[in-house]
Write a protein that holds these residues in place. Structure first.
Motif, mmCIF file in Angstrom:
data_model
loop_
_atom_site.group_PDB
_atom_site.id
_atom_site.type_symbol
_atom_site.label_atom_id
_atom_site.label_comp_id
_atom_site.label_asym_id
_atom_site.label_seq_id
_atom_site.Cartn_x
_atom_site.Cartn_y
_atom_site.Cartn_z
ATOM 1 N N MET A 223 36.424 -9.358 11.421
ATOM 2 C CA MET A 223 37.216 -8.928 10.275
ATOM 3 C C MET A 223 38.548 -8.338 10.696
ATOM 4 O O MET A 223 38.643 -7.603 11.676
ATOM 5 C CB MET A 223 36.435 -7.900 9.447
ATOM 6 C CG MET A 223 35.382 -8.529 8.564
ATOM 7 S SD MET A 223 34.186 -7.345 7.901
ATOM 8 C CE MET A 223 35.235 -5.986 7.420
ATOM 9 N N GLY A 224 39.571 -8.688 9.964
ATOM 10 C CA GLY A 224 40.899 -8.128 10.132
ATOM 11 C C GLY A 224 41.279 -7.296 8.926
ATOM 12 O O GLY A 224 40.507 -7.176 7.962
ATOM 13 N N LEU A 225 42.491 -6.739 8.951
ATOM 14 C CA LEU A 225 42.923 -5.841 7.876
ATOM 15 C C LEU A 225 44.402 -6.011 7.585
ATOM 16 O O LEU A 225 45.237 -6.008 8.488
ATOM 17 C CB LEU A 225 42.643 -4.387 8.266
ATOM 18 C CG LEU A 225 42.879 -3.348 7.179
ATOM 19 C CD1 LEU A 225 41.851 -3.496 6.058
ATOM 20 C CD2 LEU A 225 42.831 -1.936 7.764
ATOM 21 N N LEU A 226 44.701 -6.171 6.296
ATOM 22 C CA LEU A 226 46.080 -6.128 5.793
ATOM 23 C C LEU A 226 46.277 -4.824 5.044
ATOM 24 O O LEU A 226 45.354 -4.314 4.397
ATOM 25 C CB LEU A 226 46.350 -7.290 4.833
ATOM 26 C CG LEU A 226 46.164 -8.707 5.362
ATOM 27 C CD1 LEU A 226 46.297 -9.703 4.220
ATOM 28 C CD2 LEU A 226 47.171 -9.006 6.444
ATOM 29 N N VAL A 247 39.228 -5.322 13.092
ATOM 30 C CA VAL A 247 38.750 -3.973 12.763
ATOM 31 C C VAL A 247 37.223 -3.892 12.744
ATOM 32 O O VAL A 247 36.667 -2.799 12.676
ATOM 33 C CB VAL A 247 39.319 -3.501 11.406
ATOM 34 C CG1 VAL A 247 40.839 -3.344 11.489
ATOM 35 C CG2 VAL A 247 38.938 -4.467 10.276
ATOM 36 N N PHE A 248 36.547 -5.038 12.841
ATOM 37 C CA PHE A 248 35.085 -5.065 12.784
ATOM 38 C C PHE A 248 34.656 -6.360 13.443
ATOM 39 O O PHE A 248 35.080 -7.447 13.042
ATOM 40 C CB PHE A 248 34.630 -5.017 11.323
ATOM 41 C CG PHE A 248 33.225 -4.531 11.109
ATOM 42 C CD1 PHE A 248 32.823 -3.267 11.524
ATOM 43 C CD2 PHE A 248 32.298 -5.317 10.436
ATOM 44 C CE1 PHE A 248 31.539 -2.804 11.298
ATOM 45 C CE2 PHE A 248 31.007 -4.852 10.189
ATOM 46 C CZ PHE A 248 30.635 -3.597 10.633
ATOM 47 N N LYS A 249 33.807 -6.274 14.476
ATOM 48 C CA LYS A 249 33.472 -7.470 15.245
ATOM 49 C C LYS A 249 32.088 -7.335 15.852
ATOM 50 O O LYS A 249 31.421 -6.298 15.726
ATOM 51 C CB LYS A 249 34.511 -7.693 16.342
ATOM 52 C CG LYS A 249 34.619 -6.552 17.331
ATOM 53 C CD LYS A 249 35.764 -6.783 18.324
ATOM 54 C CE LYS A 249 35.851 -5.638 19.325
ATOM 55 N NZ LYS A 249 36.957 -5.855 20.292
ATOM 56 N N GLY A 255 23.254 -5.521 18.908
ATOM 57 C CA GLY A 255 22.571 -6.750 18.527
ATOM 58 C C GLY A 255 23.030 -7.319 17.202
ATOM 59 O O GLY A 255 22.233 -7.917 16.469
ATOM 60 N N GLN A 256 24.322 -7.157 16.909
ATOM 61 C CA GLN A 256 24.871 -7.664 15.646
ATOM 62 C C GLN A 256 25.998 -8.646 15.966
ATOM 63 O O GLN A 256 26.958 -8.294 16.651
ATOM 64 C CB GLN A 256 25.399 -6.520 14.790
ATOM 65 C CG GLN A 256 24.336 -5.487 14.436
ATOM 66 C CD GLN A 256 23.223 -6.053 13.581
ATOM 67 O OE1 GLN A 256 23.458 -6.705 12.565
ATOM 68 N NE2 GLN A 256 21.992 -5.812 13.999
ATOM 69 N N TYR A 257 25.880 -9.871 15.422
ATOM 70 C CA TYR A 257 26.783 -10.942 15.807
ATOM 71 C C TYR A 257 27.476 -11.555 14.592
ATOM 72 O O TYR A 257 26.843 -11.865 13.595
ATOM 73 C CB TYR A 257 26.012 -12.018 16.565
ATOM 74 C CG TYR A 257 25.380 -11.483 17.826
ATOM 75 C CD1 TYR A 257 26.108 -11.423 19.009
ATOM 76 C CD2 TYR A 257 24.070 -11.005 17.822
ATOM 77 C CE1 TYR A 257 25.540 -10.908 20.167
ATOM 78 C CE2 TYR A 257 23.494 -10.488 18.972
ATOM 79 C CZ TYR A 257 24.238 -10.440 20.141
ATOM 80 O OH TYR A 257 23.676 -9.922 21.286
ATOM 81 N N GLY A 258 28.792 -11.729 14.707
ATOM 82 C CA GLY A 258 29.569 -12.384 13.669
ATOM 83 C C GLY A 258 29.631 -11.641 12.352
ATOM 84 O O GLY A 258 29.483 -12.251 11.290
ATOM 85 N N PHE A 311 36.221 1.353 10.316
ATOM 86 C CA PHE A 311 35.069 0.484 10.082
ATOM 87 C C PHE A 311 33.937 0.757 11.070
ATOM 88 O O PHE A 311 32.784 0.456 10.787
ATOM 89 C CB PHE A 311 35.486 -0.985 10.168
ATOM 90 C CG PHE A 311 36.324 -1.449 9.004
ATOM 91 C CD1 PHE A 311 35.755 -2.126 7.941
ATOM 92 C CD2 PHE A 311 37.690 -1.198 8.965
ATOM 93 C CE1 PHE A 311 36.513 -2.552 6.866
ATOM 94 C CE2 PHE A 311 38.468 -1.629 7.898
ATOM 95 C CZ PHE A 311 37.887 -2.301 6.846
ATOM 96 N N GLY A 312 34.277 1.299 12.222
ATOM 97 C CA GLY A 312 33.242 1.543 13.226
ATOM 98 C C GLY A 312 32.729 0.232 13.802
ATOM 99 O O GLY A 312 33.466 -0.734 13.972
ATOM 100 N N VAL A 313 31.419 0.199 14.110
ATOM 101 C CA VAL A 313 30.791 -1.008 14.644
ATOM 102 C C VAL A 313 29.559 -1.320 13.791
ATOM 103 O O VAL A 313 28.990 -0.433 13.150
ATOM 104 C CB VAL A 313 30.371 -0.824 16.115
ATOM 105 C CG1 VAL A 313 31.578 -0.553 16.994
ATOM 106 C CG2 VAL A 313 29.353 0.307 16.249
ATOM 107 N N PRO A 314 29.158 -2.586 13.751
ATOM 108 C CA PRO A 314 27.941 -2.933 13.016
ATOM 109 C C PRO A 314 26.738 -2.179 13.607
ATOM 110 O O PRO A 314 26.535 -2.201 14.820
ATOM 111 C CB PRO A 314 27.801 -4.426 13.218
ATOM 112 C CG PRO A 314 29.140 -4.905 13.686
ATOM 113 C CD PRO A 314 29.778 -3.762 14.395
ATOM 114 N N VAL A 315 25.985 -1.518 12.756
ATOM 115 C CA VAL A 315 24.882 -0.711 13.237
ATOM 116 C C VAL A 315 23.666 -1.575 13.560
ATOM 117 O O VAL A 315 23.547 -2.713 13.094
ATOM 118 C CB VAL A 315 24.485 0.377 12.210
ATOM 119 C CG1 VAL A 315 25.666 1.304 11.939
ATOM 120 C CG2 VAL A 315 24.011 -0.246 10.900
ATOM 121 N N LYS A 316 22.781 -1.033 14.361
ATOM 122 C CA LYS A 316 21.559 -1.732 14.748
ATOM 123 C C LYS A 316 20.667 -1.984 13.521
ATOM 124 O O LYS A 316 20.695 -1.229 12.549
ATOM 125 C CB LYS A 316 20.778 -0.918 15.771
ATOM 126 C CG LYS A 316 21.464 -0.759 17.108
ATOM 127 C CD LYS A 316 20.600 0.082 18.041
ATOM 128 C CE LYS A 316 21.261 0.270 19.393
ATOM 129 N NZ LYS A 316 20.434 1.092 20.307
#
Length: 320
Positions: A223-226, A247-249, A255-258, A311-316
Motif C-alpha cells: 500500500m502507498g499513500l497520497l 506505507v504497509f507491506k 507471517g503476513q503477505y501481500g 499504518f504500522g505492520v500487518p499483525v500476526k
C-alpha cells in the motif's frame, strides 16, 4: 505502541478487497470479493468482530454472458443522498476463458433503509473518458462535493492502471473533468504489474489521505499513500503528493503477505481502524488471483505526531 491485539485475525476468511462502513444506524456493513467472483454479498453486525459470524446476504449475482458475466471484483457499499449504492467491477466470460480482464465499473442502487433488504436496481456502467480496463471505485464527500476515485488503464500510458478522480452529478454519474492523480512510478509499484488501484480515503488534521495498492497480487502487493490539503483543488493533480515509500507491506516476521486493498472505518469509540486483506503464506501455486486465501483483517490505525497516519505492520494471526 499498542500490541494491536484489538481484533482476532483473520476477521473474515476468504474475503478479499474488504469494505467496512459504519452507518448512522450504528451497524457495521461489510462487503468484499468472494473467491468465486460470481456474486456480491453484504452482511452487517453491531461490532467489527461481529462481522465474522454475521450472515451474508447475496444482493446480486453475475449474468451467464455479456459484460457482467465474470470476475466480479471489489464491491463497495456507499450511502449517498438517502440511498445505498454498490460500486463494483465486472468482466465478460468467453467460450475459452472463465473471464477476460476487460473489466468495467458498474453501479447498483437501493432505496431501502437496510441494504440487506429491498431491491437492488442496476444503474448501468459508470462512464469515464475511455472504454478500457477499469475497477476499484470508491467515493467520498468533501466540502459539499461528492467525488469518485477509481483505477483505469489509459491507452496512451504504459502500465495496467492509474488512479483518477472526478466530481459526481449523482450516485451513478460523473461530471466535469477526470484527473489522473497517481501512476505507478516507484520500484515498489511495478513488480509483476504496473498498478495503482484500490483507493480508500481518510480525512484528518486538515488533510485528505488516500491509500492505494500497488504491484501484483502476490507477496509484492503493498500500500502507498497520497496526501492533499483539505483546502486544495482535489481535481488538480498537483494537489496530491505521493509518499515515496510504501506505507504497509509484507511482514515476513508476522507471517503476513501481500497486504492491501484496504478500507477505513472507526471502532465503537470512534478510533480509526484499518481493514485490509492479506495471505498467511508466501508461495502461491498458479495465478494469485485464483488463490482464495486472501483473508480480511482488522487492526487499529495509529497517528504520528505530525498528523500523518502510522499504518504500522500487518499483525500476526491470532486472538486478541
Amino acid at each position: 505502541m499498542s500490541t494491536n491485539r484489538e481484533y482476532s485475525n483473520p476477521l473474515v476468511e476468504q474475503r478479499a478487497d474488504p469494505w467496512v462502513y459504519k452507518h448512522t444506524d450504528g451497524y457495521y456493513y461489510f462487503t468484499a470479493s468472494v473467491p468465486e467472483y460470481d456474486r456480491i454479498e453484504v452482511r452487517r453486525a453491531a461490532t467489527i468482530e461481529g462481522l465474522r459470524e454475521a450472515t451474508p446476504v447475496v444482493v446480486w449475482r453475475k449474468y451467464e454472458t455479456g459484460p457482467l458475466s465474470a470476475n466480479i471484483w471489489a464491491p463497495e457499499l456507499h450511502y449517498i443522498d438517502g440511498k445505498w449504492y454498490i460500486y463494483f467491477a465486472a468482466a465478460r466470460t468467453t467460450e475459452t476463458k472463465e473471464g477476460l480482464f476487460d473489466h468495467r465499473m458498474f453501479v447498483l442502487e437501493n432505496e431501502s433503509a437496510n441494504p440487506l433488504e429491498g431491491e437492488w436496481v442496476e444503474k448501468g456502467q459508470m462512464k469515464t473518458a475511455w472504454e478500457s480496463f477499469a475497477l476499484d471505485a470508491t467515493s467520498f464527500e468533501h466540502k459539499g462535493v461528492r467525488y469518485y476515485v477509481w483505477a483505469q488503464k489509459d491507452p496512451e500510458i504504459e502500465g495496467n492502471s492509474n488512479l483518477y478522480i472526478s466530481a459526481m452529478a449523482n450516485g451513478w454519474t460523473l461530471t466535469g473533468p477526470q484527473t489522473m492523480i497517481a501512476t505507478p512510478e516507484y520500484p515498489w509499484e511495478i513488480i509483476g504489474f504496473r498498478v495503482n488501484e484500490g483507493a480508500a480515503v481518510l480525512k484528518r488534521s486538515g488533510k485528505i489521505f488516500m491509500s492505494f495498492s500497488a504491484s501484483a497480487t502476490d507477496y509484492n502487493y503493498c500500500m502507498g499513500l497520497l496526501t492533499a490539503d483539505e483546502d486544495s483543488d482535489l481535481l488538480d493533480a498537483a494537489s496530491w503528493i505521493k509518499h515515496p515509500e510504501p506505507v504497509f507491506k509484507t511482514s515476513e516476521e508476522n507471517g503476513q503477505y501481500g497486504p492491501g486493498h484496504n478500507s477505513f472505518t472507526v471502532d465503537e469509540n470512534g478510533e480509526d481502524v484499518l481493514i485490509y486483506h492479506a495471505r498467511n503464506y508466501k508461495e502461491i501455486t498458479g495465478d494469485p488471483l485464483y488463490d482464495p486465501n486472501r483473508h480480511t483483517r482488522a487492526q487499529r490505525l495509529h497517528w504520528n505526531e505530525d498528523g500523518t497516519p502510522d499504518f504500522g505492520v500487518p499483525v500476526k494471526d491470532g486472538g486478541k
